[in-house]
Scaffold this motif. Structure first.
Motif: not given
Lengths: 671, 485
Positions: A525-536, A578-595
């Motif tokens: 969350p800290e990293k996300t907040e820092a980038v958010k501040k830069r964008l603002e 048939i039920s084998q999972p697929l890795r989507l991401a190495a990390y989740v940016p901002g903790g946001v679950v993709p839709e």
């Protein structure tokens, strides 16, 4: 005796493989219908090819040309699209892989003007359509830039970040480029060079750079008289498009004896997004550093190996050789429809709408959905799968591709993260199927197993198809929301050519003041907040992260029987394929679950799970009522019935045996 | 009735066994007939230990043969009836000739070391006999048959180069004779892998890498550990197999179909190919897989004292060469027979003279497309009489010692009996070597696109098809064929 066996190949006769061109010699004309040798001007395809072919008909019957120009709508008015999409086609539909947003007329801020769209994405556009005609239907060359910000007459200066007027009269527009698809060896790199330089009217001429008819000069392009006869006529090896032509924009296509070399490039879209490679070469014969390479003796694609060209399945929809067996936009009751084009009509007015399926990612040109030659059109699976227990059930539940594309042996994108920028000002991109950097030839390409997602087949049954899923994260802002422009992202992330100190402070984990690739991740969350501040700080209002998942269906890289998935336990076991999972991401940016993106026909009803290392994976739904897998799926009531049946059988044996014993003893007593 | 549990159990057991038996019979009846090449493979008994059967001392080669013949009485006669002894093929009628001829190493010209006449002592190092020094050699003398060259089981037997096939002095003949065995790759390879004057020079599909090959070199020998005789079935010392260089009759071959079905593929389309395509065409995709083979030999440059003295580039005694490794063969129709240059045949020195051109064509139902190594040479010919000459290269007065082409041609012509005008030149020649060894694993066999399509390796027009038969519509082929006609 003349050997007749080769006639078994007559099926592919319509797309002759010969290098020889049947095309007559022709005169290259400029737009004023004057021989280019006399005028020295750029070749006009409409004037040149239009001598025999109805180019007006062709341009109006080609989705490759229109690219969605005739499907444009104001932002937020397209059903199933993003709030900022203004078309269902490439011209106007935002793509998280390329990021830049074609600016709608109503937008106050310019991101991508039409001229910039051509410069940036013209490499994958054949010309004509939006590269020639404005959204109101006027020729682009007639547009004059006014003071009002108009995305059709303005472009964004990448250095200043300010809009600039575009001189359409100077640049010209891009005609539909017949050479790109109909020459055996078009010079695409020279064409792209002209497009990027904004010399649009010379793009088609540059495509001829390898023919010896034209050469680059200091002032531009110069026609070489030696390539023409005394009448100013030249011979060009014009022919049917071959797979190599399609590969220019769509995927890595490789023919010839040289070992296949993989190089990632977003212009080879299907390779980049799905790892699809269309080549007859054996995988083991490639130059790639593949795991278990020696054992991979199957060709990259069995159809390529069997000499099939893209156009054998994706044919022109009025090609009389193919369209006869497809009832596109025709009533279903006649088994044979004789009212079709004759060859002469077809050659004059060949539709350049190509038969297509209905893939999970390319949801465009809906009217052509299902028009292509599908697996079932050529293969009678019921005759070749007689070994298969419960064959019909399997053929319904599984698309051919589910078993015949068991594994992909080229890397493909898994994650695109625009919440951070690399030093080159691009997204951080992760690939699946490779250990190490995809750019390094020494990296080990391990390949990957596509995830099986259900989609409706033509018969409305849900069938499992192999897919890749690419997850993307990006910043949006405003109301209605729009992706933050790359311009602002760069302003937020960089200062005088280096990362902004605030960004470094926020992301630098090891304190070396240098951001490594692994540190470029908003995983706290800290990293996300820092980038958010830069964008603002650069003027973005209320930036927030959005994530989406786009499934990409895979229909090439087909393998034949020996390499297909065919063991029962591959699917009917706890570790079912048939039920084998697929890795989507190495990390989740901002903790946001993709839709899941709305506009897809793949059924994404599985679950997203966080992995112990902080990544994200997609696990296909288990126990789907229409895809119940014996040996893998469990049903409590079915298990209960089974248990009761066993207990009942045991009880029956015990009672029966007990009674027999009892009666035997009673009789013994009586005796 | 009294219950007899033991009888019930026994009955049930018998019933189960019967059911199982019926089930197995049923399964076998249902199973499709499989093509199993192993069923056709000749199984040989282990070799007899001769340790206590051979008594010494054995002073020379003929002594060994005498010892062998004391038990194997007919063996020498059998060998003497074969081409390994006579170096002559059967009587054949060659195209363009109205009489029957017998040709072989004995009387032919090739475009490597050219010919044995006048060069006997060196060339006959690989003769299955002893003492063939000149034209007076007695082909009827049984004791001159060299049993050990094929039956040495120690790997130590060798012949001294230039000794007319006599064993080298350091060979322990008694030990070798006591350890005789079935012929192995070492025995056959001793001569056949080094034909043309060195390893891998001549054939393109036979070289030293096949002594202990990896399966990528040869599937049968590498993966399955075959010996030569597993394919070259032998009866009474007559070994099946026919070299392209002198084989003008289509008999005694060792075809793949001795073990494999003529239609061995699971895919019908591949089986359709077998009417026009030899197995080797697809299954020998490359020649000289593990060692470079000689592709050209230009004798005209010989005799120069160049700095380069490299057996793969240039030698003063032999001229200049090119070698290639792991290369595509060339493809021609072949019906098992070939034309052959006969000594004295006129040549056109401006054109490449085919020494053994394969016969066959698209309209020949017995012909198939085969892979060939084509060795291109430039060799001495008589400028006045316009025929190829056999120069004396080895021995006294030979070119390799005197570097005098005129003298070499004169001495060679004395041996052949052909007049020599005194004027010589060098003319291009071509020699065809059909590829039958170095069979690749099926995973390496040719695929559709290797022959068909834009990048195919076959020259369809030259083969008479007019165009790639997989390419185009019937009308186009018909038109091309018409144009070709």
């Amino acid at each position: 005796m003349i050997r007749l066996w080769p006639l078994t190949f007559v099926f592919i006769a319509a797309t002759a493989l010969s290098q020889q061109s049947e095309h007559p010699a022709l005169m290259l004309l400029d737009k004023n219908e004057e021989n280019v040798l006399t005028s020295g001007g750029p070749v006009s395809l409409y004037a040149t090819c239009g001598q025999c072919h109805d180019t007006d008909y062709i341009t109006h019957n080609s989705y490759h040309v229109s690219a969605g120009l005739d499907e444009m709508a104001p932002p937020g008015h397209l059903s199933g699209e993003r709030a900022w999409d203004i078309s269902s086609g490439p011209f106007g539909r935002w793509d998280p892989l390329t990021y830049r947003l074609l600016t709608a007329k109503s937008e106050a801020e310019l991101d991508l003007g039409t001229a910039d769209w051509i410069r940036l994405f013209g490499s994958r556009h054949v010309g004509g359509g939006p590269a020639e005609i404005s959204r109101e239907g006027k020729p682009l060359e007639e547009l004059q830039a006014g003071d009002d910000l108009d995305p059709e007459t303005h472009v964004l200066n990448p250095n200043t970040g300010l809009p600039e007027k575009w001189d359409w009269q100077g640049s010209g527009s891009v005609e539909m480029n017949c050479f790109l698809c109909h020459l055996p060896n078009p010079d695409n790199s020279e064409r792209i060079r002209e497009l990027k330089a904004g010399r649009f009217r010379w793009a088609a001429t540059a495509t001829l750079a390898r023919t010896g008819l034209v050469k680059r000069s200091e002032s531009g392009w110069e026609w070489d008289r030696e390539g023409f006869d005394e009448d100013g006529v030249c011979e060009l090896p014009i022919r049917d498009p071959k797979s190599g032509n399609c590969g220019i924009c769509h995927a890595l296509v490789h023919y010839g004896q040289e070992p296949l070399d993989y190089k990632h490039d977003l212009d080879m879209r299907a390779t980049e997004t799905e790892g699809q490679v269309y080549s007859p070469q054996r995988i083991s014969g490639s130059n790639m550093n593949l795991a278990g390479k020696d054992t991979l003796s199957c060709p990259w694609d069995i159809h390529a190996e069997r000499l099939y060209q893209c156009t054998n399945c994706h044919y022109s929809v009025n090609n009389p050789a193919f369209s006869a067996d497809k009832q596109v936009n025709k009533p279903g009751y006649p088994s044979f429809d004789s009212s079709r084009e004759n060859t002469g009509d077809y050659l004059e007015r060949p539709s350049h709408n190509f038969a297509k399926g209905s893939s999970a990612s390319i949801l465009l040109a809906d009217s052509l959905d299902g028009s292509m030659r599908l697996c079932e059109s050529c293969h009678d699976a019921e005759k070749t799968h007689t070994w298969h227990p419960n064959m019909k059930r399997h053929l319904r539940a599984l698309a051919c591709e589910a078993c015949h594309i068991p594994r992909i042996h080229a890397p493909a994108r898994s994650q695109v993260d625009w919440t951070v920028l690399t030093p080159e000002g691009q997204a951080r991109i992760e690939y699946r199927g490779v250990k190490g950097s995809v750019d390094e030839t020494s990296s080990l390409v391990t390949g990957w197993q596509p995830v099986l997602l259900a989609r409706e087949k033509a018969d409305r049954w849900l069938s499992l198809y192999p897919h890749n899923i690419i997850s993307s994260w990006y910043w949006v802002a405003g109301d209605p929301e729009r992706p933050v422009r790359l311009q602002e992202l760069k302003l937020a992330f960089f200062l005088e050519g280096a990362y902004h100190p605030d960004i470094v402070s926020a992301l630098d984990e090891n304190g070396d003041r240098v951001l490594s690739r692994s540190e470029l991740a908003l995983d706290t969350p800290e990293k996300t907040e820092a980038v958010k501040k830069r964008l603002e700080a650069v003027g973005i209002h209320a930036p927030r992260i959005k994530g989406e998942m786009q499934p990409y269906s895979i229909h090439h890289n087909v393998v034949s029987f020996p390499w297909a998935t065919r063991r029962c336990k591959d699917c009917h076991s706890r570790e079912s394929r048939i039920s084998q999972p697929l890795r989507l991401a190495a990390y989740v940016p901002g903790g946001v679950v993709p839709e899941t993106i709305v506009r897809t026909n793949a059924r994404m009803n599985g679950e997203l799970r966080k992995t112990p290392d902080g990544g994200l994976e997609y696990r296909p739904a288990s126990g789907d009522p229409q895809v119940y897998i014996l040996g893998h799926d469990r049903s409590v009531w079915l298990d209960g019935i089974g248990l009761l049946a066993i207990l009942g059988a045991l009880a029956g044996v015990v009672v029966h045996g007990g009674l027999r014993l009892y009666i035997y003893r009673q009789r013994k007593k009586v005796k | 009735m009294e219950k007899r549990p033991g009888a019930v159990v026994s009955g049930a057991f018998v019933l189960i066994i019967l059911c199982l038996g019926f089930f197995i019979i049923f399964l076998q009846a249902q199973a499709p007939e499989q093509d199993n090449p192993w069923n056709r493979l000749v199984k040989r008994p282990p070799p007899t230990d001769h340790t206590y059967l051979i008594k010494g001392p054995l002073k020379d080669g003929p002594s060994v043969t005498q010892a062998c013949l004391s038990c194997h009485r007919s063996a020498a006669k059998e060998v003497m009836a074969t081409t390994h002894w006579t170096w002559l093929g059967h009587e054949v009628r060659l195209p363009g000739y109205d009489h029957f001829v017998r040709i072989g190493k004995l009387n032919s010209i090739n475009n490597f070391c050219i010919g044995i006449q006048s060069n006997w002592p060196l060339c006959t190092t690989c003769h299955a006999g002893y003492g063939w020094r000149d034209e007076t050699f007695d082909f009827t003398y049984e004791k001159n048959v060299d049993c050990l060259i094929c039956h040495d089981g120690t790997g130590t037997y060798r012949k001294e180069p230039g000794s007319a096939g006599l064993p080298a002095q350091d060979v322990d003949l008694l030990e070798v004779a006591r350890k005789v065995s079935w012929p192995s790759r070492q025995n056959c390879g001793y001569c056949h892998f080094s034909g043309g004057g060195g390893d891998a020079v001549k054939h393109g599909d036979l070289d030293g890498t096949m002594y202990y090959p990896h399966e990528r070199i040869d599937f049968h020998m590498g993966k399955l550990d075959f010996n030569c005789q597993d394919c070259h079935w032998t009866k009474k010392h007559d070994i099946s197999g026919r070299s392209m260089s002198y084989g003008n009759d289509n008999t005694d071959r060792a075809p793949c179909t001795d073990c494999h079905s003529p239609k061995p593929h699971r895919r019908e389309r591949l089986n359709l190919h077998t009417t026009a395509i030899a197995c080797q065409t697809c299954h020998i995709p490359k020649m000289a897989v593990g060692a470079p083979t000689k592709m050209s030999w230009d004798w005209s440059t010989a005799g120069q004292d160049l700095k380069v003295q490299d057996p793969h580039v240039y030698l003063k005694i032999k001229g200049s060469f090119t070698f290639a490794m792991n290369v595509n063969p060339e493809y021609y129709w072949f019906n098992g027979r070939g034309e052959h240059y006969i000594q004295g045949d006129k040549i056109d020195p401006e054109k490449a003279t085919p020494i053994n051109q394969p016969l066959g064509g698209i309209t020949d139902s017995t012909a198939k497309i085969w892979p060939f190594k084509v060795h291109r040479g430039k060799q001495i010919y008589d400028k006045k009489y316009n025929y190829l000459l056999v120069p004396k290269t080895y021995g006294k007065g030979g070119y390799w010692t005197e570097f005098d082409w005129d003298l070499a041609a004169r001495l060679g012509s004395e041996a052949t009996g052909l007049p020599y005008s005194g004027e010589y030149g060098f003319a291009p020649t071509e020699m065809y070597w059909v590829m039958t060894h170095m069979v690749a694993p099926k995973e390496k066999a040719l695929q559709c696109t290797d022959c068909h399509g834009e990048h195919g390796r076959l020259d369809w027009k030259a083969l008479g098809y007019g165009d790639d038969p997989a390419s185009s519509s019937a009308w186009k082929q018909a038109r091309n064929r018409k144009e070709a006609e």
